[in-house]
Design a protein around this motif. Sequence first.
Motif, PDB file in Angstrom:
ATOM      1  N   ARG A   1       0.839  -1.202   0.000  1.00  0.00           N
ATOM      2  CA  ARG A   1       0.000   0.000   0.000  1.00  0.00           C
ATOM      3  C   ARG A   1       0.873   1.251   0.000  1.00  0.00           C
ATOM      4  NH1 ARG A   1      -4.886  -1.240  -1.598  1.00  0.00           N
ATOM      5  NH2 ARG A   1      -5.546  -3.178  -0.670  1.00  0.00           N
ATOM      6  N   PRO A   2       0.909   1.981  -1.105  1.00  0.00           N
ATOM      7  CA  PRO A   2       1.660   3.234  -1.095  1.00  0.00           C
ATOM      8  C   PRO A   2       0.985   4.239  -0.163  1.00  0.00           C
ATOM      9  CG  PRO A   2       0.600   2.879  -3.226  1.00  0.00           C
ATOM     10  CD  PRO A   2       0.290   1.697  -2.379  1.00  0.00           C
ATOM     11  N   SER A   3       1.773   5.141   0.389  1.00  0.00           N
ATOM     12  CA  SER A   3       1.196   6.137   1.299  1.00  0.00           C
ATOM     13  C   SER A   3       0.289   7.079   0.514  1.00  0.00           C
ATOM     14  CB  SER A   3       2.298   6.913   2.008  1.00  0.00           C
ATOM     15  OG  SER A   3       3.098   7.582   1.061  1.00  0.00           O
ATOM     16  N   ARG A   4      -0.701   7.597   1.218  1.00  0.00           N
ATOM     17  CA  ARG A   4      -1.675   8.500   0.600  1.00  0.00           C
ATOM     18  C   ARG A   4      -1.143   9.924   0.587  1.00  0.00           C
ATOM     19  NH1 ARG A   4      -6.554   6.483  -1.663  1.00  0.00           N
ATOM     20  NH2 ARG A   4      -6.715   4.365  -0.932  1.00  0.00           N
TER      21      ARG A   4
ATOM     22  N   ASN B   1      -1.095  18.641  -2.295  1.00  0.00           N
ATOM     23  CA  ASN B   1      -0.862  17.691  -1.200  1.00  0.00           C
ATOM     24  C   ASN B   1      -2.120  16.936  -0.821  1.00  0.00           C
ATOM     25  OD1 ASN B   1       1.821  18.402  -1.024  1.00  0.00           O
ATOM     26  ND2 ASN B   1       1.473  19.955   0.527  1.00  0.00           N
ATOM     27  N   ASN B   2      -3.163  17.063  -1.614  1.00  0.00           N
ATOM     28  CA  ASN B   2      -4.436  16.416  -1.289  1.00  0.00           C
ATOM     29  C   ASN B   2      -5.079  15.828  -2.532  1.00  0.00           C
ATOM     30  OD1 ASN B   2      -4.911  17.033   1.659  1.00  0.00           O
ATOM     31  ND2 ASN B   2      -4.374  19.047   0.848  1.00  0.00           N
ATOM     32  N   THR B   3      -4.895  14.540  -2.688  1.00  0.00           N
ATOM     33  CA  THR B   3      -5.436  13.820  -3.836  1.00  0.00           C
ATOM     34  C   THR B   3      -6.773  13.190  -3.478  1.00  0.00           C
ATOM     35  OG1 THR B   3      -3.208  13.341  -4.617  1.00  0.00           O
ATOM     36  CG2 THR B   3      -4.970  11.919  -5.433  1.00  0.00           C
TER      37      THR B   3
ATOM     38  N   TRP C   1     -11.902   4.639  -6.328  1.00  0.00           N
ATOM     39  CA  TRP C   1     -11.964   3.294  -5.760  1.00  0.00           C
ATOM     40  C   TRP C   1     -10.869   2.386  -6.308  1.00  0.00           C
ATOM     41  CZ3 TRP C   1     -12.489  -0.796  -9.036  1.00  0.00           C
ATOM     42  CH2 TRP C   1     -12.959  -0.517 -10.318  1.00  0.00           C
ATOM     43  N   TYR C   2     -10.559   2.520  -7.587  1.00  0.00           N
ATOM     44  CA  TYR C   2      -9.607   1.604  -8.210  1.00  0.00           C
ATOM     45  C   TYR C   2      -8.164   1.843  -7.764  1.00  0.00           C
ATOM     46  CZ  TYR C   2      -9.359   5.566 -11.445  1.00  0.00           C
ATOM     47  OH  TYR C   2      -9.245   6.818 -11.972  1.00  0.00           O
ATOM     48  N   SER C   3      -7.921   2.923  -7.021  1.00  0.00           N
ATOM     49  CA  SER C   3      -6.565   3.161  -6.510  1.00  0.00           C
ATOM     50  C   SER C   3      -6.198   2.167  -5.415  1.00  0.00           C
ATOM     51  CB  SER C   3      -6.424   4.585  -5.988  1.00  0.00           C
ATOM     52  OG  SER C   3      -7.208   4.768  -4.838  1.00  0.00           O
TER      53      SER C   3
ATOM     54  N   ALA D   1       0.580   6.454  -7.309  1.00  0.00           N
ATOM     55  CA  ALA D   1       1.479   7.082  -6.326  1.00  0.00           C
ATOM     56  C   ALA D   1       2.715   7.649  -7.022  1.00  0.00           C
ATOM     57  CB  ALA D   1       1.866   6.082  -5.250  1.00  0.00           C
ATOM     58  N   LYS D   2       3.232   6.913  -7.985  1.00  0.00           N
ATOM     59  CA  LYS D   2       4.398   7.389  -8.746  1.00  0.00           C
ATOM     60  C   LYS D   2       4.040   8.629  -9.553  1.00  0.00           C
ATOM     61  CE  LYS D   2       7.770   5.771 -12.187  1.00  0.00           C
ATOM     62  NZ  LYS D   2       7.479   6.572 -13.363  1.00  0.00           N
ATOM     63  N   HIS D   3       2.896   8.612 -10.208  1.00  0.00           N
ATOM     64  CA  HIS D   3       2.421   9.756 -10.990  1.00  0.00           C
ATOM     65  C   HIS D   3       2.278  10.988 -10.100  1.00  0.00           C
ATOM     66  CE1 HIS D   3       0.981   9.975 -15.148  1.00  0.00           C
ATOM     67  NE2 HIS D   3       1.108   8.649 -15.154  1.00  0.00           N
TER      68      HIS D   3
END
Length: 147
Positions: free
Chosen positions: A22-25, A58-60, A64-66, A76-78
Amino acid sequence: MKKFRIISLVFLIAFVLMQFIRPSRNQSSDQGSIKKTVSIPSAVSAILKNACYDCHSNNTRYPWYSNIQPIGIFMAKHIREGKQELNFDEFNTYSSKRQRNKLKRMKEQIEKDEMPLPSYTWMHSNAKLTIDQKQLINKWIDSTLHR
């Protein structure tokens, strides 16, 4: 046929195990918000929030598909790369020269249809900029740069 089953099983196991990564949010404060430095008309602000802020703040807003990997990792890379180029929530921490350059670059990319990215607008069709929206943003950038 047995080889196909083994390969399929390996891929299935890899896919399931990948779900535990799980990449960080991208959720934090906007201490250096562009709004503290530059006056932004509400219409322009709404366009930027809709078409740009998911990758350039700083707020994405996460769809759901993430939550499905490797899509979440790709996103997350993008986002990380987008924030390195321009972060609206850290804009006032940039030097004046860098702020001007970011605005100029933003205008260039909008004019060339390089932003928002086609891969983003494919899934977020409401983020695709109309000609009127592009003109409105560019007019705002020009007026901001002339101050």
